[in-house]
Design a protein around this motif. Structure first.
Motif, short mmCIF file in Angstrom:
data_model
loop_
_atom_site.label_atom_id
_atom_site.label_comp_id
_atom_site.label_asym_id
_atom_site.label_seq_id
_atom_site.Cartn_x
_atom_site.Cartn_y
_atom_site.Cartn_z
N LEU A 1 51.50 -71.50 118.67
CA LEU A 1 52.00 -71.19 117.33
C LEU A 1 51.78 -72.37 116.39
N GLU A 2 51.89 -72.10 115.10
CA GLU A 2 51.84 -73.18 114.11
C GLU A 2 53.15 -73.96 114.14
N ASN B 1 55.08 -77.61 112.56
CA ASN B 1 54.94 -78.60 111.49
C ASN B 1 54.90 -80.01 112.07
N THR C 1 56.50 -65.89 112.82
CA THR C 1 55.68 -67.09 113.04
C THR C 1 54.24 -66.81 112.64
N SER C 2 53.36 -67.73 113.02
CA SER C 2 51.94 -67.58 112.70
C SER C 2 51.27 -66.46 113.49
N THR D 1 52.83 -75.65 121.61
CA THR D 1 51.91 -76.47 120.80
C THR D 1 50.56 -75.80 120.57
#
Length: 521
Positions: A456-457, A459, A472-473, A453
């Motif tokens: 990384l990004e 949704n 990933t981000s 949480t």
């Protein structure tokens, strides 16, 4: 008992026996006991290394596979057919001296365990997870004569199931006391028996050299990613709680292209075997706790171990979504279940509910309707979301009732087991109670990404956001499979995304690593 083809196959397997094996059968005049006796006679006729005797055992019908030279004992209470037939074959082979596929240090650890361990494993013959647990304990029993295991068919020994309030399988008892419920591996069993085992394993993991690609997860996406990375010549590691993920609990698979039909357990076994064909360092029974960026990525595990890698590929999958209503956690394993194929036989002749009207929910209702007295399906929406063909099949069965616009509000019980549920009719606001013995929850999946949480990004659904290369981000961190924001959650899609992310990691490495010659200059 066995047809000609099966006898021929089994005879071929039994040629691997290197020492005598005794079959000790306890049978009476009941049909199941006579079937078991017939099975034992068939096996006895297929090898000169096997001998058969009859006696009165603790449970009838039952059969014990003994190695007289080592005094080991592996038992089956009930008829070990269906998914457990493989467990029987392996018990024969391992008792007869065929090599056990465990690492040498694990075998020595099992052999050195002090004390006496009498395991009892309650199963249903339709359970996909049960054979893994039975076979794990059977291997331990074949290695150490102070360890015994008996597989018990819960549907055949209902008195024991009721007395011990067993409502989920596999349920394992050790020396008469509850030991575990659900999937458990050899290493996890050893960690519970040998209190220092987990610490030693964590220390060994922390001492490993940094990987080029570290895959987190052992499902279809993770296995695919590891194979693709290893084929590129990259130093590859896998950290996994267990191989297979959700696939291990899937019974029939008929949309895996080029394979007309298979089962989840077979696909998982093939995945694991394929990964073992490559130089991949597998660290199983490990769960990720946190991920830190730096010159190298550092993954901290729940065991306390730390693993370093140049790139990371997250493939932790998803898990069943819970209702999050009062009583659900209290009665989980005591009437609240999530796998109808595993636990359905324990509710034979009883009334149950299925929560959820999607494909998985209606498929569960259809399967259960063949076992239980009655199934009530509760769907939150105004209509079912399952495919029309499934809805027609459910409607054709006389013991399935479907209630739409039903919001489950509470699981009720007597303190020991479920006795019903309460729901609110969303159309009228009225509350209702349904008397039940079991509740099967089938309301979708939650990605296993909570530990990311703050890293990384994610949704709005808690899924890891990835680009078309699986990145990933954070540069150098990739993700694949059901943990990501992929449009569809399917085995074949997870495998493809695992390959994509692995190739993305390879591309990242060749573009960002400095060649050794340049470093020297």
């Amino acid at each position: 008992m066995l047809d000609t083809n099966l006898k021929t196959q089994l005879k071929t397997y039994l040629q691997n026996l290197k020492r005598p094996v005794e079959l000790v059968v306890s049978a009476d005049d009941s049909p199941k006991a006579q079937e078991l006796l017939g099975l034992a006679k068939d096996i006895d006729s297929l090898s000169t290394h096997i001998s058969l005797t009859q006696t009165q055992g603790v449970r009838t019908p039952s059969m014990t596979v003994r190695n007289p030279s080592e005094a080991t004992a592996i038992s089956f209470a009930g008829l070990p057919m269906g998914h457990e037939f493989t467990s029987l074959i392996l018990a024969l082979l391992h008792s007869g001296g065929h090599p056990i596929k465990l690492a040498d240090d694990v075998i020595e650890q099992i052999r050195a365990l002090p004390g006496q361990y009498q395991f009892e494993t309650y199963v249903s013959l339709s359970c996909q997870t049960c054979p893994e647990v039975v076979q794990a304990l059977n291997m331990m029993a074949a290695i150490n004569p102070n360890i015994t295991n008996v597989m018990i068919d819960g549907s055949l020994f209902q008195d024991e199931v009721n007395e011990r309030n067993i409502m989920a399988v596999p349920s394992v008892y050790l020396n008469g006391e509850p030991f575990s419920v659900g999937a458990i591996s050899v290493q996890e069993i050893l960690n519970k028996l040998d209190v220092n085992a987990a610490g030693r394993q964590a220390e060994q993991i922390s001492q490993k050299e940094a990987f080029d690609v570290l895959v987190i997860g052992g499902g279809p996406a993770g296995a695919s990613a590891a194979i693709y990375a290893a084929r590129k010549g990259l130093r590859t590691g896998i950290v996994a709680d267990k191989f297979g993920g959700q696939v291990a609990e899937t019974v029939g698979i008929e949309n895996f292209i080029s394979v007309k039909s298979t089962e989840g357990s077979k696909l998982v076994a093939n995945l694991e075997a394929h990964v073992h064909d490559y130089d991949v360092d597998i660290m199983d029974n490990q769960r990720a706790l946190s991920l830190k960026s730096g010159e190298l990525f550092e993954l901290t595990l729940e065991s306390g171990a730390q693993v370093r890698s140049k790139t990371v590929l997250i493939a932790t999958g998803a898990r069943w979504r819970e209702m999050n209503v009062p009583g659900e956690k209290e009665y989980r394993g005591s009437g609240v279940a999530y796998c109808p194929h595993c636990d359905g036989p324990l509710f034979k002749g009883k009334r149950v509910a299925v929560i959820g009207g999607g494909n998985s929910g209606i498929e569960a209702a259809i399967d259960l309707a063949n076992i239980v007295e009655h199934v009530t399906v509760l769907e939150f929406d105004v209509k079912l979301r399952a495919d029309e063909v499934l809805q027609r099949k459910a409607a054709s069965m006389g013991n399935i009732d479907i209630i739409t616009q039903a919001m489950t509000t509470e699981v009720t019980g007597d303190g020991k087991r479920v006795n019903g549920l309460n729901y609110t009719d969303r159309a009228t606001g009225e509350s209702h109670h349904v008397e039940l013995a079991g509740i099967f929850v089938q309301i979708g999946l939650i990605p296993n990404a909570e530990w990311l949480t703050d890293t990384l990004e994610l949704n709005g659904r808690g899924e890891v956001v990835v680009d078309n290369k699986g990145e990933t981000s954070i540069a150098g961190v990739f993700a694949a499979g059901d943990v990501t924001n992929s449009a569809y959650k399917q085995i074949i899609i997870a495998m493809g995304s695992g390959a994509t992310a692995s190739l993305g990691a390879f591309d990242y490495l060749i573009r960002n690593e400095v060649p050794q010659a340049e470093q020297a200059a």
